[in-house]
Design an enzyme around this catalytic site. Structure first.
Site, PDB file in Angstrom:
ATOM      1  N   GLY A  35      37.542  14.034  26.558  1.00 31.72           N
ATOM      2  CA  GLY A  35      36.905  14.986  27.448  1.00 31.72           C
ATOM      3  C   GLY A  35      37.401  16.385  27.155  1.00 31.72           C
ATOM      4  N   CYS A  36      37.475  17.214  28.172  1.00 33.09           N
ATOM      5  CA  CYS A  36      37.890  18.608  28.000  1.00 33.09           C
ATOM      6  C   CYS A  36      39.217  18.696  27.267  1.00 33.09           C
ATOM      7  CB  CYS A  36      38.005  19.278  29.363  1.00 33.09           C
ATOM      8  SG  CYS A  36      38.640  20.966  29.280  1.00 33.09           S
TER       9      CYS A  36
END
Length: 202
Positions: A35-36
């Site tokens: 993810g981020c």
């Protein structure tokens, strides 16, 4: 900016086969998508033996993509972190364990509030040893009976890694309030606790 130069120097040395740790020991690379990328640097930065973490993009077709291009989902790239580490101080198995406990391995279309294939979880392996260890760790989780859903995290061959723009590097240190607000509002910690309980990464 000095840190970015240092990261680039380490990456260039690795490509050239010349990056060395203490006492002349060779360094190694590990690449993880969870993810981020802002949220994937801190767990590894805390580990003794990790030399650097770099947020960037990998797995796609476009050379030198920008954040806007990757986040729009049109490049095939995934947000990822490249970890440079000293294998004499920390093993790849330890890095794998950190990775698993900092991702939701049950969600295929992104991570937490970030949706799209550019935010999915993946392990990019740099050699056959990493592949074997990554696949073994995934099989062990599957066999543990911990999850009723399938583990969808992919194990993929490492490809060209493009460091993200300078303002993304060390975001959690440079902008701690914004980072904590994003992490909380994205539901990352809440979901990690659902998935991993007390073993959840932070």
């Amino acid at each position: 900016m000095n840190r970015l130069y240092r990261i680039l120097a380490v990456l260039v040395a690795l490509v050239a086969g010349g990056a060395l740790g203490d006492e002349g020991r060779p360094l190694a690379r590990a690449t993880f998508a969870g993810g981020c990328f802002w949220c994937m640097e801190p767990p590894f930065d805390k580990v003794e033996g990790v030399v650097s973490t770099t947020s960037g993009y990998t797995g796609g077709q476009k050379e030198n993509p920008t954040y806007e291009e990757v986040s729009s989902g049109g490049t095939g790239h995934i947000e990822a972190v490249e970890v440079v580490y000293d294998p004499a101080k920390v093993g790849y198995e330890r890095l794998l364990d950190l990775f698993w406990h900092n991702v939701d391995p049950l969600t295929a279309d992104g991570q937490f509030c970030d949706r799209g294939s550019q935010y999915r979880s993946a392990i990019f392996v740099h050699d056959e040893t990493q592949r074997r260890l990554a696949e073994d760790s995934k099989r062990q989780l599957e066999a543990s009976g911990r999850f009723s859903q399938p583990i969808v995290t992919e194990v993929l061959p490492a490809q060209a890694f493009y460091p993200a723009e300078a303002y993304h590097q060390d975001y959690y240190l440079e902008h701690p309030l914004k980072y904590r607000f994003y992490r909380s509002s994205c539901g990352r910690d809440a979901r990690l606790r659902e998935v991993w309980g007390e073993e959840a990464g932070k």
